[in-house]
Write a protein that holds these residues in place. Sequence first.
Motif: not given
Length: 383
Positions: A96-103, A309-325
């Motif tokens: 999850y924090w890879n995006a924050g590090k990139s930002g 993608k496979s339909g096992v999880i119906q939805a995921t709520v996302l943060q924007q760690p890139y912008q936090q970084g």
Amino acid sequence: MRDARKALARHGRWGAAAVTLAVALSATACSKSGAGDSSAADAASGGSPAAVTIKGDIAFNDANLAKLDAALKAALAGKDLSKLHEAMVVNVAVDYWNAGKSGFTKGLADLGVKGVYQAPANGRLDQQLSLIQTLRGQGITGLSVSAIDPTAIKAPIASAKSAGIPVLAIDSPLPPEDGADLYLGTPNYQAGQKAGEAMKQALGGKGQVVVLVGSLTTSNAVERIQGFEDALKGTGIKVAQKLSDGMDAAKALTNAQTAIQTNPNINGLYGVYSYDGPSAGQAVQAAGKSGRVKIISDDSDPQTLKFIKSGVIQATVLQQPYQQGYTGAYLLAAFKVLGKEATLRIVKPYLESDGTTLSSGVGLVTQANLAAYQTKLTDLGIG
């Protein structure tokens, strides 16, 4: 360093993309077997078809943060930034924090300042506190932190502030008395509400749900669960259990498996931490209940997106760690160079109604907008 116009253009195109995405989602909703239709997954798993399409959203708060970045850059123009040395310390080393590090890395580069990113390998409080102490010894001039424990972080923040080091809370808000200059991250209550609304749609308004979470005491988790439960009020959906895994993915898997095995009435799982969604997905898949036990998760762990993608999880709520970084790097520079009062005057128009939260936005990814979200990650250099 990028100029303000480029900053606005980079973020502004997501506003246009969001409009295009909304049209695409509407078209998908009209299809009986579209990517966002959970009935196909239910039928394949032997469950009752459910003609439910959960509408996604990946606009976040990018447009407003682009304007803020440009305003901060303009205010910092001509100032000496050569002595700045910023630090970003998160709560655990997960994807999850890879995006924050990139930002954060991109923000530092655009500012032309030095900085360091750190994450405790196992999400341990003692590791996080030790990292902060070490960074203090290295002469950092600003600290952004996703605190594991709001009580334990109070003394380190006070020590940093007394030394003239601004502290920015990210990801998980801190109490005002802890002394952080600002909170940049997800309005967690809103994120929980979004998860609850998605669960209501997925379950058709009735059922029993188990909440899987890394901690029942951290403020971000508490707020998310409260928002989730409030969104379910007035429905026939009951939260049967809240199970803490202590930031241990293996324990999260065991919790999910046990919940499904011991209560046949469980038909929904809400995974709050980034690894809880994949753990829930593995448990449901292993039990042969994909599509019958609905899963709403948080964050964009790679396995979570595969399960979307496979339909096992119906939805995921996302943060924007890139912008936090990214925006976090700008804020630390502004707090140190311009001062707190001047910086907060610039930030004030972009704050939430509570006057203390700078939102990085809340998104929702489903099968229908997964491809658009992955394209966005690629454009940010993350995917």
